[in-house]
Design a protein around this motif. Sequence first.
Motif, short mmCIF file in Angstrom:
data_model
loop_
_atom_site.label_atom_id
_atom_site.label_comp_id
_atom_site.label_asym_id
_atom_site.label_seq_id
_atom_site.Cartn_x
_atom_site.Cartn_y
_atom_site.Cartn_z
N ALA A 14 0.87 -1.28 0.10
CA ALA A 14 -0.01 0.00 -0.07
C ALA A 14 0.84 1.29 -0.06
O ALA A 14 1.96 1.34 0.57
CB ALA A 14 -0.94 0.06 1.17
N PHE A 15 0.59 2.24 -0.81
CA PHE A 15 1.38 3.45 -1.15
C PHE A 15 0.63 4.60 -1.03
O PHE A 15 -0.18 4.78 -1.58
CB PHE A 15 2.09 3.20 -2.33
CG PHE A 15 2.97 4.21 -3.11
CD1 PHE A 15 4.51 4.39 -2.19
CD2 PHE A 15 2.82 4.79 -3.94
CE1 PHE A 15 5.05 5.31 -2.64
CE2 PHE A 15 3.59 5.80 -4.26
CZ PHE A 15 4.93 5.99 -3.91
N ASP A 16 1.16 5.65 -0.21
CA ASP A 16 0.52 7.05 -0.22
C ASP A 16 1.47 7.75 -1.27
O ASP A 16 2.47 8.31 -0.98
CB ASP A 16 0.48 7.47 1.12
CG ASP A 16 -0.16 8.81 1.26
OD1 ASP A 16 -0.05 9.44 0.26
OD2 ASP A 16 -0.45 9.07 2.35
N LEU A 17 0.59 8.11 -2.53
CA LEU A 17 1.52 8.97 -3.56
C LEU A 17 1.69 10.26 -3.09
O LEU A 17 3.05 10.64 -3.22
CB LEU A 17 0.90 8.90 -4.78
CG LEU A 17 1.36 9.64 -5.91
CD1 LEU A 17 2.74 8.87 -6.49
CD2 LEU A 17 0.36 9.61 -7.12
N ASN A 18 1.13 10.72 -2.27
CA ASN A 18 1.22 12.20 -1.87
C ASN A 18 2.07 12.28 -0.87
O ASN A 18 3.03 13.11 -0.96
CB ASN A 18 -0.12 12.87 -1.26
CG ASN A 18 -1.26 13.11 -2.40
OD1 ASN A 18 -0.86 13.14 -3.69
ND2 ASN A 18 -2.42 13.05 -1.91
N ALA A 43 9.95 12.90 -1.55
CA ALA A 43 10.96 13.14 -2.98
C ALA A 43 11.21 14.51 -2.77
O ALA A 43 12.63 14.88 -3.27
CB ALA A 43 10.18 12.50 -4.24
N LEU A 44 10.60 15.47 -2.63
CA LEU A 44 10.88 16.92 -2.59
C LEU A 44 11.93 17.27 -1.46
O LEU A 44 12.58 18.19 -1.72
CB LEU A 44 9.55 17.67 -2.41
CG LEU A 44 8.53 17.93 -3.63
CD1 LEU A 44 7.40 18.39 -3.19
CD2 LEU A 44 9.36 18.70 -4.59
N VAL A 45 11.85 16.50 -0.42
CA VAL A 45 13.07 16.55 0.42
C VAL A 45 14.30 16.10 0.17
O VAL A 45 15.13 16.94 0.11
CB VAL A 45 12.50 15.87 2.03
CG1 VAL A 45 13.94 15.99 3.00
CG2 VAL A 45 11.32 16.54 2.71
N ILE A 97 8.13 3.65 -7.64
CA ILE A 97 7.18 4.90 -7.86
C ILE A 97 8.02 6.07 -7.43
O ILE A 97 7.93 7.28 -8.04
CB ILE A 97 5.92 4.42 -7.46
CG1 ILE A 97 5.15 3.33 -8.11
CG2 ILE A 97 5.10 5.80 -7.84
CD1 ILE A 97 5.09 3.40 -9.73
N SER A 98 8.49 5.89 -6.34
CA SER A 98 9.37 7.06 -5.61
C SER A 98 10.23 7.62 -6.58
O SER A 98 10.71 8.53 -6.95
CB SER A 98 9.74 6.70 -4.39
OG SER A 98 8.83 6.66 -3.39
N GLN A 99 11.11 6.51 -7.00
CA GLN A 99 12.35 6.68 -8.00
C GLN A 99 11.61 7.69 -9.55
O GLN A 99 12.59 8.60 -9.87
CB GLN A 99 12.83 5.38 -8.52
CG GLN A 99 14.16 5.59 -9.31
CD GLN A 99 14.73 4.49 -9.88
OE1 GLN A 99 14.47 3.37 -9.43
NE2 GLN A 99 16.11 4.69 -10.36
N VAL A 100 10.45 7.05 -9.90
CA VAL A 100 9.89 7.96 -10.97
C VAL A 100 9.65 9.36 -10.59
O VAL A 100 9.99 10.49 -11.36
CB VAL A 100 8.68 7.24 -11.42
CG1 VAL A 100 7.91 8.11 -12.38
CG2 VAL A 100 8.95 5.73 -11.97
N ILE A 101 9.05 9.71 -9.36
CA ILE A 101 8.80 10.94 -9.01
C ILE A 101 10.12 11.84 -8.84
O ILE A 101 10.25 13.06 -9.43
CB ILE A 101 8.06 10.91 -7.48
CG1 ILE A 101 6.78 10.38 -7.62
CG2 ILE A 101 7.86 12.43 -7.11
CD1 ILE A 101 6.19 10.01 -6.27
N ILE A 122 13.65 15.98 -10.83
CA ILE A 122 15.29 16.51 -11.15
C ILE A 122 15.62 16.75 -12.59
O ILE A 122 16.07 17.77 -12.88
CB ILE A 122 16.28 15.03 -10.91
CG1 ILE A 122 16.29 15.16 -9.25
CG2 ILE A 122 17.57 15.53 -11.28
CD1 ILE A 122 17.00 13.71 -8.70
N ASN A 123 14.61 16.20 -13.58
CA ASN A 123 14.76 16.71 -15.00
C ASN A 123 14.19 18.00 -15.02
O ASN A 123 14.54 18.89 -15.69
CB ASN A 123 13.78 15.53 -15.90
CG ASN A 123 14.66 14.44 -16.31
OD1 ASN A 123 15.80 14.22 -16.05
ND2 ASN A 123 13.82 13.30 -16.83
#
Length: 169
Positions: A15-19, A25-27, A56-60, A65-66
């Motif tokens: 189970a994953f909380d995308l938000n 990821a922003l940190v 999925i965190s790697q994708v974000i 970064i791009n």
Amino acid sequence: MRSYSFKNVSEQLFAFDLNKAIHEALVIAKHEYNHIATIALNLEELPQLFCDPAQISQVILNLIINSSHAIKSQNRSSHGKIEIKTWGTDESISCSVTDDGPGIPEHVISKIVEPFFTTKEPGKGTGLGLSICYDIIVNKHKGSLSAACLPEGGTAFTFSLPVTRGLSA
Ligand SMILES: Nc1ncnc2c1ncn2[C@@H]1O[C@H](COP(=O)(O)OP(=O)(O)OP(=O)(O)O)[C@@H](O)[C@H]1O
Ligand SMILES: [Mg+2]
């Protein structure tokens, strides 16, 4: 190198909380965008997603970064903008990362998910970031990933994921 990147792929779904993952990821990526772009978040309440959280965190992270690198390449005097949005239905959740950077020329956009395709100078980019994103979203999670150049300039990447789905080898 590409298969090495997937050495730690988990076959289990969690189970994953995308938000929450976007905030994390922003940190992690703060040093990439801090002096370059202002972040705008528009995160809707989402249904629970079952996926491989690390992937999925790697994708974000890759998309943030791009966008930061794209804005940085313009050597502007003021901050650019990166907007991250999420929205969902009972079947799927979606996330877009939009920047007001240089955009992607027509003849380049069809190549950006090819492994090792980069427009960065030698030593600056491997060109693997988006090919890894594509593999994670489309092949592993049976979702979709798209890139669009915006009429007002800049780029929008959007990915969508089915809410429950097994990983594919
Ligand atoms: N937000 C963006 N704005 C403009 N161009 C982009 C953006 N994101 C990706 N691109 C283009 O797509 C190319 C491929 O991106 P990709 O993430 O695969 O590799 P990279 O960023 O060049 O290198 P790496 O991610 O491996 O460090 C980039 O070199 C750039 O030309
Ligand atoms: Mg990249």
